[in-house]
Design an enzyme around this catalytic site. Structure first.
Site, short mmCIF file in Angstrom:
data_model
loop_
_atom_site.label_atom_id
_atom_site.label_comp_id
_atom_site.label_asym_id
_atom_site.label_seq_id
_atom_site.Cartn_x
_atom_site.Cartn_y
_atom_site.Cartn_z
CB SER A 13 -11.99 -33.73 -14.62
OG SER A 13 -10.86 -33.53 -15.42
CB SER A 521 -8.20 -72.83 -32.46
OG SER A 521 -8.83 -74.04 -32.79
N1 LIG Z 1 -18.58 -22.23 -6.70
C1 LIG Z 1 -18.86 -22.71 -7.90
N2 LIG Z 1 -19.38 -23.94 -7.99
C2 LIG Z 1 -19.65 -24.41 -9.21
C3 LIG Z 1 -19.44 -23.66 -10.39
N3 LIG Z 1 -19.82 -24.39 -11.44
C4 LIG Z 1 -20.27 -25.57 -10.96
N4 LIG Z 1 -20.18 -25.58 -9.60
C5 LIG Z 1 -20.54 -26.68 -8.69
O1 LIG Z 1 -19.62 -27.75 -8.91
C6 LIG Z 1 -20.29 -28.99 -8.71
C7 LIG Z 1 -20.12 -29.89 -9.94
O2 LIG Z 1 -20.79 -29.32 -11.03
P1 LIG Z 1 -21.35 -30.19 -12.24
O3 LIG Z 1 -21.87 -29.23 -13.23
O4 LIG Z 1 -22.27 -31.26 -11.78
O5 LIG Z 1 -19.98 -30.83 -12.76
P2 LIG Z 1 -19.69 -31.88 -13.94
O6 LIG Z 1 -19.38 -33.16 -13.29
O7 LIG Z 1 -18.49 -31.31 -14.63
O8 LIG Z 1 -20.88 -31.91 -14.83
C8 LIG Z 1 -21.73 -28.67 -8.42
O9 LIG Z 1 -21.93 -28.71 -7.04
C9 LIG Z 1 -21.89 -27.27 -8.98
O10 LIG Z 1 -22.93 -26.56 -8.35
C10 LIG Z 1 -18.88 -22.35 -10.24
O11 LIG Z 1 -18.64 -21.64 -11.22
N5 LIG Z 1 -18.60 -21.94 -8.98
#
Ligand SMILES: Nc1nc2c(ncn2[C@@H]2O[C@H](COP(=O)(O)OP(=O)(O)O)[C@@H](O)[C@H]2O)c(=O)[nH]1
Lengths: 613, 301
Positions: A13, A521
């Site tokens: 998601s 139609s």
């Molecule tokens: N705390 C934390 N934040 C994360 C992690 N992985 C992703 N994020 C953060 O979650 C947000 C969404 O990540 P993104 O990769 O853009 O999500 P996407 O929409 O699934 O592609 C970003 O601000 C990331 O930096 C994690 O393992 N830990």
């Protein structure tokens, strides 16, 4: 160098951290070069969401921008390699269009990574992703429980998610499920084990992918070659080209052209690098046979046991078009290398993505998945999708836009039962028509309400009668009140309305009559369907071409006024579309001539076509 | 392919051959866009395999900007001769008339001599499917390009027309006026291309291998002086350097890299350890950062 290609689907998601995870994997597997990394570092400082660090999501996040521009979101393909595999990652966004995109990515995937946010656990979205992967035949899944840092790396959180998924698992058809706690942002358990979760002793995400098996190669089954192309450079050489979709073949093997029930022996397997001793599933080949049998594109060369040759398919269909799928509509169906016309004979159920239960429906909307029966103009050689993706997966193509509008998976296939086979009756159409001294035809008048269809159609019928022809008129009044009185004006009902009229017209043409149909139609697809019911030279699409302003001015039945006032809904020309014929046999411009003159034009055209003399 | 270690190349090869045969079966007037570089060389090799023992059932089209390296044109003519292919060459006559060149006309040069020229040739030839050698790994924005990519009348790419591509089913049906670009190398990387060239012994333009060549520096990039049309600064003389190319195009716009990879083995070794992307040498791509900036300004990040 990698041993083989592995196709991976990633889904999650929004904000689960999918982009971060993928970016991280590309980076750690050395898929990112210095100049790109320099740009990434600069971009991270400027636009990143990660404080004082590299935002790996920016490596793959181009898609996000496009989403906000309103551009269609698509599957993106990314590559990286390790010693085990050259990976092809199909990255599907988790937004509105997720079904269409996920299905596309899953169609070729060997393994799926489902992302779960540790704080949220299993969401309805996770269930949907798992259901789609399972339906599309992805048998191996890796569940990446991300953002473990935000739940203080607690084992209970992970264990709870694990148990929740186990409860759901019987709903899916997975052979292997691996659940891994990760922190995509920092790389924990992505390619290297994390020391922040000592309680976890399982593999890293990358190791789990490396342990997966390519699933597409069905080398154990019986030999199947859907023929793509016949290679005939001169009269001496004739080779049948295609990609082996199942089993193996060697020179000397007997193969059959399944649909034609002819057989021959394989003489050579020809390649530019010399003839082969053997070819197996997944390989593109050119087969030379020992004798001439009739084989062309769309045929399947097979070893025993033979696949079925069917003209009725029961299937799962994923609908991908804005216009819903209705019973009675016809599409091009492409399966293997064969393209035929398929008519939707029934829609019985759709999967409720929340409960994963089936519920009865009569139509399928965009991104819905349902059970659909199809009846084909020509038989296809196929197998259940669960046995063969190549001979069980098909696409549906809109006949006008030529777009791919649906994806299907064969569940069962059959042959039209023999008692309703259209056998050549001794007393046939020609015999009946001859008795009446005429050629049967359908005169299909289409145009807006108030365009003048009925007026002109009446005059045409009178003239034909005067010339001694046998005719029959079908119009809204005599059909809506009887045969179709169960139908309303929704799009689905309109489609069914026209389908029935098309069928009745065909029966009357079989009776040798000149049928005069006068219906708004509005949809090209339906008119095309009516056209297909009869022989080519029997159908005359007559476009009564009157501008909507003029129809509105005439408004003989006061309908436009009511529609404008909102008393009638779905009124063509007001709040429902009218698709003008692109190349009608006859176009009548009512602003330029009287109804009498226009009726004469129709008679002239029929004379020109040899329908009347 | 005999070597087990090359199994992944065999599977990429299989996919490409399948795509070629779909084109041949579905197209009415196919054309092969031949740009002489390494990707085109691999693409042509795959086409020959797909239709062996026949010749590929489509002519080659080369868009000649008149600024290609001389070695490229020589190579092109030799290949066409060797394999008995039919070559069609097109140059934009308007550009020739107005003396459009890479020194004076910047971005307009690429537009007129490459993009417009290609559209002219495709329209004149009334081709329904044009086969090209683009790869999805070339840059981020290409990652979601289709293998069968639909073009609206007038050759424009319209995202709304792009079709979902499932399984190995490629929908080559076209509405009136539409055409297709087909990219059989979509799933290949630059490394795959070189490994395949090495494994199959495919000939490529010698400019990919290092040799002493006359060069000048422009904007920090090494430009090889291929003929006397190169504009030199007053008093400037070309300097000989050991260089090779990652990517070939019009000589004033293709940057060379310092290298002593003079043969295939050395080249593969260099490719495996290089820390610079192929794109860095394409002068027209360098405003990538600027477009990120623009997106930022528009509030997309
Ligand atoms: N705390 C934390 N934040 C994360 C992690 N992985 C992703 N994020 C953060 O979650 C947000 C969404 O990540 P993104 O990769 O853009 O999500 P996407 O929409 O699934 O592609 C970003 O601000 C990331 O930096 C994690 O393992 N830990």
């Amino acid at each position: 160098m990698p041993a083989s290609v592995l196709r991976v689907l990633t889904c999650g998601s929004v904000d689960d951290g999918k982009s971060t995870l993928i970016g991280r994997m590309l980076f750690e597997c050395d898929g990112i070069q210095d100049d790109v990394l320099a740009t990434l570092e600069r971009d991270s400082r400027r636009f990143g969401t990660v404080e004082n660090g590299i935002d790996y999501a920016l490596l793959v996040d181009g898609l996000e921008a496009e989403r906000e521009q309103g551009v269609t979101i698509d599957v993106a393909y990314r590559f990286f390699e390790t010693d085990a595999y050259r990976f092809i990652l199909a990255d599907t966004p988790g937004h509105q269009q997720y079904t269409r995109n996920m299905v596309t990515g899953a169609s070729t995937a060997d393994v799926a990574i489902l992302l779960i946010d540790a704080r949220k656990g299993i969401l309805p979205q996770t269930r949907r992703h798992a259901a789609i992967a399972s339906l599309l035949g992805v048998r191996q899944v890796v569940l990446a429980v991300n953002k473990m840092d935000l739940v203080d790396f607690r084992q209970e959180v992970f264990a709870k998610i694990d148990t929740d998924f186990e409860l759901l698992r019987p709903k899916f058809n997975f052979t292997s499920v691996t659940m891994i706690p990760v922190v995509a942002r920092d790389g924990d358990n992505v390619t290297t084990s994390s020391d922040r979760m000592p309680w976890y002793s399982g593999t890293t995400l990358l190791a789990a992918l490396e342990a997966a098996r390519p699933s597409t190669t069905q080398q154990d089954g019986a030999f199947r070659l859907p023929v793509q192309y016949v290679n005939r450079p001169d009269h001496l050489f004739r080779g049948y080209c295609g990609t082996v979709s199942g089993g193996r073949v060697r020179p000397g093997d007997i193969v059959r052209n399944t649909a034609a029930r002819t057989e021959a022996k394989v003489e050579r397997i020809v390649t530019m690098d010399g003839d082969l001793e053997e070819a197996a599933a997944g390989m593109p080949v050119t087969l030379v046979l020992d004798r001439e049998i009739d084989v062309s594109r769309g045929d399947v060369l097979s070893a025993d046991p033979q696949p079925v040759t069917a003209d009725r398919l029961e299937s799962w269909v994923v609908w991908m078009d804005e216009t819903p799928l209705f019973r009675g509509r016809a599409y091009l169906l492409m399966l293997g290398t064969r393209t035929v016309v398929a008519t939707v004979s029934d829609i019985t159920a759709r999967i409720d993505m929340e409960t994963l239960e089936e519920e009865p429906v009569r139509e399928l909307a965009l991104n819905e998945i349902g059970r659909v029966s199809l009846s084909l103009t020509h038989p296809v050689v196929c197998e259940p999708y669960t046995a063969s993706r190549d001979l069980g997966g098909f696409i549906l193509i809109d006949r006008l836009t030529r777009n791919t509008v649906g994806a299907g998976m064969v569940t069962t296939a059959g042959v039209r039962s023999t008692d309703i086979v259209w056998h050549q009756m001794e007393v046939d159409k020609t015999a009946r028509a001859r008795l009446k001294g005429q050629k049967p035809a359908v005169l299909w008048f289409t145009g807006l309400s108030g365009a003048g269809k009925s007026t002109i159609a009446n005059l045409v019928e009178k003239r034909l009668l005067a010339m001694g022809h046998h005719t029959m008129t079908l119009d809204g009044d005599n059909v809506r009140h009887g045969l179709n009185r169960d139908l309303g004006f929704s799009e689905a009902d309109r489609v069914e309305n026209i389908r029935r009229i098309a069928e009745v017209s065909r029966l009357f043409v079989d009776a040798g009559l000149i049928v005069i149909v006068s219906f708004i139609s509005p949809y090209r697809a339906e008119r095309m369907l009516a056209r297909d019911r009869v022989a080519k030279d029997e159908f005359f699409e007559i476009f009564v071409d009157t501008p909507v302003d003029e129809c509105r001015r005439r408004d003989p039945k006061g309908l436009y006024e009511k529609a404008d006032a909102g008393q009638i809904r779905n009124f063509t020309g007001v709040d429902a579309p009218y698709e003008e014929p692109l190349s009608p046999e006859i176009r009548l411009r009512t602003l330029e001539a009287s109804p009498e003159e226009l009726a004469d034009q129709v008679i002239e055209a029929l004379r020109g076509a040899g329908t009347v003399s | 392919m005999p070597n087990v270690n090359l199994a992944h190349l065999a599977s990429l090869e299989a996919e490409s051959i399948h795509i070629f045969r779909e084109v041949a079966a579905q197209a009415a007037r196919p054309i092969f866009l031949y740009s002489i570089g390494k990707d085109s060389s691999v693409l042509l090799h795959l086409a020959r395999k797909a239709f062996y023992p026949a010749r590929p059932p489509f002519p080659l089209l080369h868009i000649d900007t008149t600024w290609k390296f001389r070695a490229m044109i020589r190579f092109r003519d030799e290949i066409v001769q060797r394999f008995g292919l039919e070559l069609r060459v097109h140059t934009n006559p308007d550009g020739v008339r107005d003396n459009v060149n890479p020194f004076d006309h910047g971005g307009a040069y690429t537009q007129i001599m490459k993009t417009d020229a290609l559209k002219q040739a495709l329209t004149a030839g009334n081709y329904d499917i044009a086969i090209g050698g683009a790869r999805r790994d070339e840059e981020r924005s290409r990652a979601k390009e289709r293998i069968f990519s639909v073009r609206a009348p007038g050759h424009a790419w319209d995202p709304k027309r792009q079709r979902p591509e499932l399984w190995h089913l490629y929908n080559g049906n076209l509405a009136p006026g539409e055409t297709l670009r087909v990219f059989p190398l979509s799933n290949w990387t630059e490394m795959d291309v070189w490994n395949y060239i090495a494994a199959e012994g495919i000939d490529v333009v010698p400019l990919y291998f290092a040799a002493p060549r006359p060069t000048v520096m422009r904007d920090g990039q090494i430009i090889v002086v291929d003929d006397d049309r190169m504009r030199l600064e007053p008093g400037e003389a070309p300097v000989e350097r050991m260089v090779r190319f990652r990517s070939l195009g019009c000589y004033p716009l293709s940057a060379a890299v310092a290298s002593d990879a003079g043969d295939m083995e050395a080249l593969l070794r260099e490719m495996r350890t290089t820390r610079v992307s192929e794109r860095a040498g394409r002068l027209i791509d360098r405003d990538e950062g600027a477009s990120m900036e623009r997106k930022k300004r528009e509030g997309y990040f």
